[in-house]
Design a protein around this motif. Sequence first.
Motif, short mmCIF file in Angstrom:
data_model
loop_
_atom_site.label_atom_id
_atom_site.label_comp_id
_atom_site.label_asym_id
_atom_site.label_seq_id
_atom_site.Cartn_x
_atom_site.Cartn_y
_atom_site.Cartn_z
N LEU A 19 0.82 -1.21 0.00
CA LEU A 19 0.00 0.00 0.00
C LEU A 19 0.86 1.26 0.00
O LEU A 19 0.60 2.21 -0.76
CB LEU A 19 -0.91 0.00 1.23
N GLN A 20 1.88 1.28 0.84
CA GLN A 20 2.73 2.46 0.94
C GLN A 20 3.51 2.69 -0.35
O GLN A 20 3.72 3.84 -0.76
CB GLN A 20 3.69 2.32 2.13
N ARG A 21 3.90 1.62 -1.01
CA ARG A 21 4.66 1.76 -2.26
C ARG A 21 3.76 2.14 -3.44
O ARG A 21 4.21 2.78 -4.38
CB ARG A 21 5.42 0.47 -2.55
N LEU A 22 2.49 1.74 -3.39
CA LEU A 22 1.53 2.16 -4.43
C LEU A 22 1.15 3.63 -4.26
O LEU A 22 1.01 4.36 -5.24
CB LEU A 22 0.26 1.30 -4.36
N LEU A 23 0.99 4.06 -2.99
CA LEU A 23 0.54 5.43 -2.71
C LEU A 23 1.73 6.36 -2.50
O LEU A 23 1.72 7.21 -1.61
CB LEU A 23 -0.40 5.43 -1.51
N GLU A 24 2.74 6.21 -3.31
CA GLU A 24 3.90 7.09 -3.31
C GLU A 24 3.60 8.25 -4.26
O GLU A 24 3.30 8.04 -5.44
CB GLU A 24 5.14 6.32 -3.77
N ARG A 25 3.61 9.48 -3.74
CA ARG A 25 3.21 10.64 -4.54
C ARG A 25 4.12 10.85 -5.75
O ARG A 25 3.65 11.23 -6.82
CB ARG A 25 3.23 11.91 -3.68
N ASP A 26 5.41 10.62 -5.58
CA ASP A 26 6.36 10.82 -6.68
C ASP A 26 6.36 9.57 -7.56
O ASP A 26 6.76 8.50 -7.11
CB ASP A 26 7.75 11.06 -6.10
N PRO A 27 5.90 9.65 -8.81
CA PRO A 27 5.82 8.45 -9.65
C PRO A 27 7.16 7.77 -9.88
O PRO A 27 7.20 6.55 -10.09
CB PRO A 27 5.23 8.97 -10.97
N SER A 28 8.25 8.53 -9.79
CA SER A 28 9.56 7.91 -9.99
C SER A 28 9.95 7.02 -8.82
O SER A 28 10.81 6.14 -8.94
CB SER A 28 10.64 8.98 -10.20
N HIS A 29 9.31 7.22 -7.64
CA HIS A 29 9.57 6.39 -6.47
C HIS A 29 8.48 5.35 -6.25
O HIS A 29 8.59 4.52 -5.36
CB HIS A 29 9.68 7.26 -5.22
N ARG A 30 7.41 5.42 -7.04
CA ARG A 30 6.29 4.50 -6.89
C ARG A 30 6.71 3.10 -7.34
O ARG A 30 7.59 2.95 -8.19
CB ARG A 30 5.11 4.99 -7.73
#
Length: 437
Positions: A212-223
Amino acid sequence: MAGSGWGPPRLDGFILTERLGSGTYATVYKAYAKKDTREVVAIKCVAKKSLNKASVENLLTEIEILKGIRHPHIVQLKDFQWDNDNIYLIMEFCAGGDLSRFIHTRRILPEKVARVFMQQLDFGFAQHMSPWDEKHVLRGSPLYMAPEMVCQRQYDARVDLWSVGVILYEALFGQPPFASRSFSELEEKIRSNRVIELPLRPPLSRDCRDLLQRLLERDPSHRISFQDFFAHPWVDLEHMPSGESLARATALVVQAVRKDQEGDFAAALPLYCKALDFFVPALHYEVDAQRKEAIKAKVGQYVSRAEELKAIVSSSNQAVLRQGTSARDLLREMAHDKPRLLTALEVASAAMAREEEVGKEQDALDLYQHSLGELLLLLAAEAPGRRRELLHTEVQNLMARAEYLKEQIKMKEAHWEAESLDKESLSESVRTSCTLQ
């Protein structure tokens, strides 16, 4: 073909009845074909006057993609028509409604049920979105829009991963992460740079929270990437319900029974557990009530036998650990100049103590894994000698214990899921469309 007015529109060849739902620019009705079969369908009615250039493009793309797709988890487009007022998409009728309705009628979904839906997503539409799509065109519902869309930056297919995160969050916690009373409040929350914090209740597994935390990463480059999403242990595509689940479970249980009959209980137990990992999705996949009951009866037998073997193997493992007590004490004495080694051994002792407590298997496993992470590094750096031999033996014993605990946790989860499984197959009652709108 015609039809406006207060009731459903009229369409040649179909009788439109109750309204199933409505969206930004469309209303969906339940309908019956007038021909002999009286087939039940869902008809999506799109008012032409509500369409601007962007929504026309969205609609044409949706029609073009759905025309070429036949997939058990994607609503089928059977045909489309139009008249002066509307465009009509004639689609497969799903009696259970869509995923949104399924969530709302239950308020929140158990983690195990949410995982089934995550396994069923299909991202085939992502390839149809070019990286250079018009950056000012907003596609889909604002609640599910990735920050890069709302902030009017260039965006690509990774916005779908954000949307999946929002859907998963809503399924598990009962509301989307940016639930708001107005669009301006929603926009402000999406534009914010604050990290999205997950509620503590209901409790979730570590893997679920990580995804969940990795999906809801605001920066798409870190998603999280698509590749890492599909490989993530929580999504666990290897064990998704399919026509192969029962055959794979049966093959494993045959091996388990053979080892069991040979008296090799330590080898039989993990095979029973691995078989259960496939029997549960086989139950989800099976739609025939009699076959499903037969599978459940077999699962009950294998769980009972696995529980018996668990007691036998646990007793044996505890004996091995007790036999290693003197060697472990000697290793501690030889580690007086190695504070990291002493600390790692203390963590291992805490894991053994936690394992004795009822319902603390996961806590014990976490401690074992933490200890082993340190001990393996220290073992690699240790010079040859008596201390290295003792450390090697200790690492082997702890690894065996950790693997055993892992199997116990899996077996307990499989048992719980098999017992709580609804009579109605999830895959038949609800299908998720991969259009994230």
